[in-house]
Design an enzyme around this catalytic site. Structure first.
Site, PDB file in Angstrom:
ATOM      1  N   TRP A 102       0.817  -1.214   0.000  1.00  0.00           N
ATOM      2  CA  TRP A 102       0.000   0.000   0.000  1.00  0.00           C
ATOM      3  C   TRP A 102       0.847   1.259   0.000  1.00  0.00           C
ATOM      4  CZ3 TRP A 102      -4.347  -0.468  -2.116  1.00  0.00           C
ATOM      5  CH2 TRP A 102      -5.027  -1.676  -2.031  1.00  0.00           C
ATOM      6  N   ASP A 172      -1.203   6.641   6.493  1.00  0.00           N
ATOM      7  CA  ASP A 172      -2.316   5.828   6.004  1.00  0.00           C
ATOM      8  C   ASP A 172      -2.632   4.794   7.092  1.00  0.00           C
ATOM      9  OD1 ASP A 172      -4.028   4.025   4.813  1.00  0.00           O
ATOM     10  OD2 ASP A 172      -2.788   3.664   3.039  1.00  0.00           O
ATOM     11  N   LYS A 196     -12.454  -1.432   6.996  1.00  0.00           N
ATOM     12  CA  LYS A 196     -11.828  -2.409   7.887  1.00  0.00           C
ATOM     13  C   LYS A 196     -12.298  -2.173   9.317  1.00  0.00           C
ATOM     14  CE  LYS A 196      -8.322  -2.079   4.526  1.00  0.00           C
ATOM     15  NZ  LYS A 196      -8.794  -3.046   3.570  1.00  0.00           N
TER      16      LYS A 196
HETATM   17  N1  PMP Z   1      -4.212   1.675   2.146  1.00  0.00           N
HETATM   18  C1  PMP Z   1      -4.296   0.532   2.846  1.00  0.00           C
HETATM   19  C2  PMP Z   1      -3.372   0.314   3.998  1.00  0.00           C
HETATM   20  C3  PMP Z   1      -5.241  -0.420   2.488  1.00  0.00           C
HETATM   21  O1  PMP Z   1      -5.338  -1.568   3.172  1.00  0.00           O
HETATM   22  C4  PMP Z   1      -6.106  -0.172   1.403  1.00  0.00           C
HETATM   23  C5  PMP Z   1      -7.185  -1.145   0.980  1.00  0.00           C
HETATM   24  N2  PMP Z   1      -7.043  -2.432   1.337  1.00  0.00           N
HETATM   25  C6  PMP Z   1      -5.954   1.015   0.704  1.00  0.00           C
HETATM   26  C7  PMP Z   1      -5.013   1.927   1.106  1.00  0.00           C
HETATM   27  C8  PMP Z   1      -6.843   1.337  -0.474  1.00  0.00           C
HETATM   28  O2  PMP Z   1      -8.078   1.654   0.054  1.00  0.00           O
HETATM   29  P1  PMP Z   1      -9.356   1.973  -0.851  1.00  0.00           P
HETATM   30  O3  PMP Z   1      -9.750   0.698  -1.505  1.00  0.00           O
HETATM   31  O4  PMP Z   1     -10.339   2.461   0.177  1.00  0.00           O
HETATM   32  O5  PMP Z   1      -8.977   3.019  -1.818  1.00  0.00           O
END
Ligand code: PMP
Length: 361
Positions: A102, A172, A196
């Site tokens: 991520w 994040d 989550k």
């Molecule tokens: N950052 C992290 C740490 C994630 O776990 C995720 C999704 N699993 C995201 C960003 C992306 O999130 P979204 O699908 O809400 O854009």
């Protein structure tokens, strides 16, 4: 009807009590004679509900009053794209610490609008540890420093808030927000997709220090301006009203449980239980992450080979344990044990893992 033990990485398990309340209120909410989904976001009932959700989040995380709180659409990914647009000048330096998948995605989103530098990277060790703070190469002119507090796929989590540089720290926290106590004032900004630990997908939360909001950023459409969203109480356009309502119910539920400190103690026990099973399995289950930075929310592990892993997943599903397939980027197994995953579910998984290892070892 029977509900399974749900270890999905996101969208993920929600507290059963919250789902039951939403079910009870689905047709008639809050004496309105209609569902919350059927009402205007400009109506007083919704506005009050939204304000209460923000108050509860502020209380749960002890957010200092000067910080702004935004409820946004587009997920964590859109926020990742908004960071340079809102907080950096065009082509300005921005520093990222890369500790997993991520973090890579956050960098991809920032690159078109900023001079991204990877201040430290764990890619070389397969994202199994967090580079020591002393080794981060931070630039004096960086607009901000970005970290991924918990890497949902690699199962790597910062155990503490790292020492900031001159630049504000942006984190994040999509997969760890509200799971452990932290000092918000150490951060310039915290953001998280909801799906989550907060609620259903479709909404994301951002907590932002005013110094960042005072920046001019780059030329952008009004919808891409975080400050503009805040000016309109996160109702610049039609918000995802049901997701916002459900997030509000989750916040209330968490308060009833005793807040973040109470859920943190439970989360610590849940994670310890699973890592103990893995470490005590004589290598039948393997987790490659440095114990000092193992995630409390996402527990990835591997068995000896693909065939055994497929067998594990098949039997797990048959035993009412779902969502355990590892992300395609890394394979293997992953148990996501967010706030709403109960200790009973974790115990059911632990027992299943012990039994499976005994049968197959
Ligand atoms: N950052 C992290 C740490 C994630 O776990 C995720 C999704 N699993 C995201 C960003 C992306 O999130 P979204 O699908 O809400 O854009």
């Amino acid at each position: 009807m029977s509900r399974v033990h749900n270890f999905s990485a996101g969208p993920a398990a929600l507290p059963e009590a919250v789902l039951r309340q939403a079910q009870a209120e689905l047709l008639e909410w809050n004496d309105q004679g209609a569902s919350v989904m059927e009402l205007s976001h400009r109506g007083q009932a919704f506005i009050d509900m939204a304000a209460e959700a923000e108050r509860d989040l502020r209380e749960l995380m002890a957010i200092p009053t000067e910080y702004a709180v935004a409820f946004l659409q587009g997920g964590a990914t859109l926020i990742q794209a908004l960071l340079p647009l809102n907080f950096a000048a065009s082509g300005q330096a921005v520093d990222y610490v890369l500790t997993g998948h991520w973090g890579e995605k956050a960098i991809d989103q920032a690159r078109p609008c900023a001079d991204v530098s990877i201040a430290a990277s764990a890619e070389g060790n397969g994202y199994t540890k967090i580079p020591a703070r002393a080794l981060w190469r931070l630039r004096d002119d960086a607009a901000y420093l970005h970290i991924t507090s918990n890497e949902t796929i690699h199962g790597v989590e910062f155990a503490d808030t790292p020492e900031a540089s001159r630049a504000p720290l942006i984190a994040d926290m999509s997969s760890s927000i509200l799971s452990r106590s932290l000092d918000v004032s150490r951060y310039g900004m915290i953001y998280a997709g909801a799906q989550k630990n907060i609620g259903p997908s479709g909404i994301a939360v951002a907590i932002i220090h005013p110094e960042l909001l005072a920046r001019a950023g780059q030329l952008r459409a009004p919808i891409l301006s975080i400050g503009n969203h805040l000016k309109h109480d996160s109702m610049l356009n039609t918000p995802p009203t049901f997701a916002w309502y459900l997030a509000g119910l989750v916040f209330k539920h968490l308060k009833q449980l005793g807040g973040v400190a109470a859920i943190e103690a439970i989360n610590r026990r849940k994670a310890q239980r699973l890592y103990a099973v893995i470490d005590g399995s004589n290598g039948f289950y393997r987790n490659r992450v440095d114990p000092a930075c193992r995630s409390r929310m996402n527990v990835p592990f591997f068995l000896a080979n693909d065939v055994l892993e497929a067998d594990f997943l098949k039997h797990a599903t048959a035993n009412g344990l779902i969502g355990l397939k590892g992300h395609r980027v890394v394979g293997g197994i992953r148990a996501s044990i967010y706030n709403a995953v109960t200790e009973a579910s974790v115990e059911a998984l632990a027992q299943f893992m012990i039994d499976f290892a005994q049968r197959k070892a």
